[in-house]
Write a protein that holds these residues in place. Structure first.
Motif, PDB file in Angstrom:
ATOM      1  N   MET A   1       0.778  -0.972   0.139  1.00 10.74           N
ATOM      2  CA  MET A   1       0.045  -0.005   0.071  1.00 10.74           C
ATOM      3  C   MET A   1       1.016   1.140  -0.252  1.00 10.74           C
ATOM      4  SD  MET A   1      -2.678   1.152   2.788  1.00 10.74           S
ATOM      5  CE  MET A   1      -3.594  -0.520   2.805  1.00 10.74           C
ATOM      6  N   SER A   2       0.654   2.057  -0.963  1.00 11.72           N
ATOM      7  CA  SER A   2       1.548   3.301  -1.149  1.00 11.72           C
ATOM      8  C   SER A   2       1.067   4.450   0.064  1.00 11.72           C
ATOM      9  CB  SER A   2       1.371   4.021  -2.483  1.00 11.72           C
ATOM     10  OG  SER A   2      -0.071   4.745  -2.250  1.00 11.72           O
ATOM     11  N   LYS A   3       2.247   5.159   0.462  1.00  9.72           N
ATOM     12  CA  LYS A   3       1.972   5.964   1.555  1.00  9.72           C
ATOM     13  C   LYS A   3       1.923   7.666   1.197  1.00  9.72           C
ATOM     14  CE  LYS A   3       2.091   3.239   4.862  1.00  9.72           C
ATOM     15  NZ  LYS A   3       0.981   2.955   5.691  1.00  9.72           N
ATOM     16  N   VAL A   4       1.510   8.422   1.647  1.00 10.17           N
ATOM     17  CA  VAL A   4       1.216   9.892   1.362  1.00 10.17           C
ATOM     18  C   VAL A   4       2.384  10.378   0.865  1.00 10.17           C
ATOM     19  CG1 VAL A   4       0.449  12.074   1.999  1.00 10.17           C
ATOM     20  CG2 VAL A   4      -0.750  10.173   2.590  1.00 10.17           C
ATOM     21  N   LEU A   5       3.648  10.144   1.748  1.00  8.97           N
ATOM     22  CA  LEU A   5       4.875  10.888   1.425  1.00  8.97           C
ATOM     23  C   LEU A   5       6.047   9.742   1.029  1.00  8.97           C
ATOM     24  CD1 LEU A   5       5.224  13.067   4.398  1.00  8.97           C
ATOM     25  CD2 LEU A   5       4.094  13.703   2.175  1.00  8.97           C
ATOM     26  N   GLU A   6       5.501   8.949   0.389  1.00 10.50           N
ATOM     27  CA  GLU A   6       6.512   7.975  -0.202  1.00 10.50           C
ATOM     28  C   GLU A   6       7.318   8.531  -1.191  1.00 10.50           C
ATOM     29  OE1 GLU A   6       6.143   3.644  -2.619  1.00 10.50           O
ATOM     30  OE2 GLU A   6       4.682   4.029  -1.196  1.00 10.50           O
ATOM     31  N   GLY A   7       8.487   8.532  -1.215  1.00  8.98           N
ATOM     32  CA  GLY A   7       9.500   9.033  -2.189  1.00  8.98           C
ATOM     33  C   GLY A   7      10.108  10.293  -1.733  1.00  8.98           C
ATOM     34  N   ILE A   8       9.405  10.827  -0.680  1.00 13.26           N
ATOM     35  CA  ILE A   8       9.886  12.208  -0.172  1.00 13.26           C
ATOM     36  C   ILE A   8      11.133  11.848   1.016  1.00 13.26           C
ATOM     37  CG2 ILE A   8       9.108  14.120   1.507  1.00 13.26           C
ATOM     38  CD1 ILE A   8       8.148  14.249  -1.401  1.00 13.26           C
ATOM     39  N   ARG A   9      12.254  12.581   0.658  1.00 11.29           N
ATOM     40  CA  ARG A   9      13.505  12.476   1.726  1.00 11.29           C
ATOM     41  C   ARG A   9      13.430  13.729   2.629  1.00 11.29           C
ATOM     42  NH1 ARG A   9      18.497   9.800  -0.916  1.00 11.29           N
ATOM     43  NH2 ARG A   9      17.514   7.913  -0.289  1.00 11.29           N
ATOM     44  N   VAL A  10      13.682  13.296   3.759  1.00 11.11           N
ATOM     45  CA  VAL A  10      13.808  14.342   4.896  1.00 11.11           C
ATOM     46  C   VAL A  10      14.917  14.267   5.710  1.00 11.11           C
ATOM     47  CG1 VAL A  10      12.814  15.283   6.898  1.00 11.11           C
ATOM     48  CG2 VAL A  10      11.495  14.212   5.112  1.00 11.11           C
ATOM     49  N   LEU A  11      15.847  15.245   5.733  1.00  4.83           N
ATOM     50  CA  LEU A  11      16.943  15.263   6.782  1.00  4.83           C
ATOM     51  C   LEU A  11      16.629  15.927   8.250  1.00  4.83           C
ATOM     52  CD1 LEU A  11      19.756  16.547   4.184  1.00  4.83           C
ATOM     53  CD2 LEU A  11      19.185  14.184   4.942  1.00  4.83           C
ATOM     54  N   ASP A  12      16.638  15.102   9.081  1.00  2.00           N
ATOM     55  CA  ASP A  12      16.167  15.848  10.379  1.00  2.00           C
ATOM     56  C   ASP A  12      17.288  16.178  11.398  1.00  2.00           C
ATOM     57  OD1 ASP A  12      15.003  16.289  12.671  1.00  2.00           O
ATOM     58  OD2 ASP A  12      13.997  14.495  13.120  1.00  2.00           O
ATOM     59  N   PHE A  13      17.646  17.259  11.311  1.00  2.00           N
ATOM     60  CA  PHE A  13      18.608  18.049  12.332  1.00  2.00           C
ATOM     61  C   PHE A  13      18.127  18.458  13.359  1.00  2.00           C
ATOM     62  CE2 PHE A  13      20.332  18.406   8.031  1.00  2.00           C
ATOM     63  CZ  PHE A  13      21.426  18.090   8.189  1.00  2.00           C
ATOM     64  N   GLY A  14      16.789  17.962  13.795  1.00  2.00           N
ATOM     65  CA  GLY A  14      15.903  18.366  15.051  1.00  2.00           C
ATOM     66  C   GLY A  14      16.434  17.760  16.488  1.00  2.00           C
ATOM     67  N   ARG A  15      16.427  18.695  17.289  1.00  2.00           N
ATOM     68  CA  ARG A  15      16.661  18.221  18.933  1.00  2.00           C
ATOM     69  C   ARG A  15      15.295  18.261  19.619  1.00  2.00           C
ATOM     70  NH1 ARG A  15      19.696  16.194  16.144  1.00  2.00           N
ATOM     71  NH2 ARG A  15      22.181  16.796  15.875  1.00  2.00           N
ATOM     72  N   TYR A  16      15.146  17.403  20.714  1.00  2.00           N
ATOM     73  CA  TYR A  16      14.324  17.213  21.710  1.00  2.00           C
ATOM     74  C   TYR A  16      12.966  16.886  21.100  1.00  2.00           C
ATOM     75  CZ  TYR A  16      17.850  19.061  24.747  1.00  2.00           C
ATOM     76  OH  TYR A  16      19.122  19.022  25.569  1.00  2.00           O
ATOM     77  N   ILE A  17      11.998  17.867  21.042  1.00  5.97           N
ATOM     78  CA  ILE A  17      10.558  17.602  20.312  1.00  5.97           C
ATOM     79  C   ILE A  17      10.175  18.288  19.268  1.00  5.97           C
ATOM     80  CG2 ILE A  17       8.144  16.904  21.180  1.00  5.97           C
ATOM     81  CD1 ILE A  17       9.359  16.983  24.157  1.00  5.97           C
ATOM     82  N   ALA A  18      10.156  19.512  19.281  1.00 10.98           N
ATOM     83  CA  ALA A  18       9.614  20.221  18.297  1.00 10.98           C
ATOM     84  C   ALA A  18       9.876  19.860  17.066  1.00 10.98           C
ATOM     85  CB  ALA A  18       9.515  21.738  18.562  1.00 10.98           C
TER      86      ALA A  18
END
Length: 393
Positions: A1-18
Motif C-alpha cells: 500500500m502506497s503512503k502519502v509521502l512515499e518517495g519524499i526524503r527528509v533530513l532531520d537535524f532536530g533536537r528534543y521534541i518540536a
C-alpha cells in the motif's frame, strides 16, 4: 500500500521534541526520514533514559520510523557531507537558533543555494522577530509567557503542564506546514521556509482568554481545576480515586441537576447560564464533591455516563496502560528495540483511512544506518572509511 509521502526524503537535524516529532509524523506518512546525530549521540537522546545504552523515553517516541547517521557538523568535511545529503533531499528539519543555523549552513538561503526547491522546517522557541529571536526557551517557557500558566494552578502557585504539550503541538503544526509546502511545490516548483514557535503555539492555546481580557478586562485569576466559564467543571475525589467532570450548556446542566437530586438549582439566578455557573462554580463544585465522595470512581462515572455528562477517570501513567479499552483502540504500537526492550510507541494523533500512518521501525541507535545512508548518497567505501578515520561520522 502506497503512503502519502512515499518517495519524499527528509533530513532531520532536530533536537528534543518540536523538530524530531515533526519528522516522526512525516515518517509515519511514509517519508524516508534521516536523523542526523552527533558523533556519540545528541543530547536529546539521553533524557529520561529507558534502555540499556541510555536512550530516552521521549527520544523513542519522537524518532520512530527514522534512520540515523552520525555526523560532525562543525567540520569542513562534515559540511561537505551535508551538502551531498541536501542535494537529494526534499525537506530539512532544524530547530536551532537562527545564528546556529547560519553557522552550520542550515539556514534557508544556504540550503536553497544547494537545492532550489528545498523546504526548510525551522521551529524555534520565539520566532524570528527582532525582540524575541535571540531568547532561549523550552516548552515550559512558552507556556509561562502565554498566560496559560498564570491561569492554571492557584493564585499563590501557578502551574505549568507537566507534559510538554506546546512542544508536541508545535511539531504537529510544523508537520502540517511541511505537507502544505510540499503540496504548493507541486504547483510552483519552488520550496520555502516553514516556521512555527513554541510561544505562538502557546498563545494559540491561550487565545480565548487573551481575546476576552483585551475586550472585557476581567483580570481572571487562577482557580485550580475549576472552570470559570461554565460549571460544574472540576476534578473531584471519589472514594477510590479522582475523576474529571465537565458540564457545559443548559441541557447538560439540567441533566446534572437531576442526578444530583437538586431540581431547584435550575431556577436559581446564580446558575442561569454558563457564565454565571462559572462565576459561582465553587458552589457547584462543593455539591459535586459531596456527591462523588459517596461513590466509587466507577460508580460515579457510570451514573454520569447514563446522564450523558462528560466525565472520565484521572489516570496515572500505570492506569493508562492498564485500561483495556485504550489498549484495544490501537493507541500503542509495541516494537522490539535492539537493546532487548519492547517499547510502547504511541500512535500518531491522526490517521488516514486509505493511506494509514504506521509505526514500523524502532527509534534508531546512534549512527545505526550511517554506512547504508552514505552509500545511498553516492559515497564509496574508501570515502566512508576516511570519514570514520577523521571522526566526521
Amino acid at each position: 500500500m502506497s503512503k502519502v509521502l512515499e518517495g519524499i526524503r527528509v533530513l532531520d537535524f532536530g533536537r528534543y521534541i518540536a523538530g524530531p516529532f515533526c519528522g516522526a509524523l512525516l515518517a509515519d506518512m511514509g517519508a524516508d526520514v534521516i536523523r542526523v546525530d552527533r558523533v556519540g549521540g545528541s543530547e536529546d537522546r539521553f533524557v529520561m533514559p529507558v534502555t540499556e545504552h541510555g536512550d530516552g523515553a521521549v527520544f523513542l517516541q519522537a524518532n520512530r520510523n527514522k534512520r540515523s547517521i552520525t555526523l560532525e557538523l562543525g567540520s569542513d568535511e562534515g559540511r561537505r557531507v551535508v551538502r551531498r545529503l541536501v542535494e537529494s533531499a526534499d525537506i530539512v528539519i532544524a530547530n536551532m537558533p537562527a545564528p546556529t543555523l547560519t553557522n552550520l549552513g542550515l539556514d534557508y538561503e544556504s540550503l536553497k543555494a544547494i537545492k532550489s526547491d528545498i523546504i526548510l522546517v525551522a521551529p524555534s522557541a520565539f520566532g524570528d522577530s527582532a525582540l524575541l529571536r535571540d531568547k532561549i526557551g523550552f516548552d515550559g517557557v512558552g507556556q509561562a509567557m502565554s498566560g496559560g500558566v498564570y491561569l492554571s494552578g492557584y493564585p499563590d502557585q501557578p502551574m505549568k503542564s507537566m507534559v510538554p504539550v506546546v512542544d508536541f503541538a508545535t511539531a504537529i503544526a510544523c508537520a502540517l506546514g511541511a505537507v502544505a509546502a510540499l503540496y504548493e511545490r507541486n504547483r510552483s516548483g519552488e520550496g520555502q521556509k516553514v516556521e512555527s514557535s513554541l510561544l505562538q503555539t502557546a498563545l494559540n492555546f491561550s487565545s480565548g482568554y487573551l481575546i476576552e481580557e483585551q475586550l472585557l478586562k476581567l483580570d481572571r485569576q487562577a482557580s485550580g481545576n475549576r472552570s470559570q466559564s461554565y460549571g460544574p467543571s472540576d476534578i473531584f475525589k471519589a472514594s477510590d480515586g479522582w475523576i474529571i467532570v465537565q458540564v457545559i450548556g443548559p441541557s447538560m446542566f439540567k441533566r446534572w441537576a437531576k442526578i444530583m437530586g437538586r431540581p431547584e438549582l435550575l431556577d436559581d439566578p446564580r446558575f442561569a447560564d454558563d457564565e454565571l455557573r462559572g462565576q459561582n462554580g465553587s458552589l457547584l463544585s462543593e455539591l459535586m464533591a459531596e456527591w462523588c465522595n459517596k461513590r466509587s470512581r466507577n460508580q460515579a462515572l457510570q451514573e454520569l455516563a447514563t446522564a450523558k455528562i462528560p466525565a472520565g477517570p484521572v489516570y496515572s501513567p500505570a492506569e493508562v496502560h492498564a485500561d483495556q479499552a485504550i489498549a484495544n483502540s490501537g493507541a500503542f504500537v509495541w516494537l522490539q528495540h535492539p537493546q532487548h526492550v519492547e517499547a510502547p510507541y504511541v500512535a500518531a494523533p491522526l490517521n488516514l483511512s486509505r493511506t494509514p500512518l504506521e509505526i514500523t521501525r524502532h527509534a534508531p541507535l546512534v549512527g545505526e544506518h550511517t554506512e547504508e545512508i552514505l552509500s545511498e548518497f553516492g559515497f564509496d567505501a574508501e570515502e566512508i572509511k576516511d570519514l570514520r578515520h577523521n571522526n566526521v561520522v
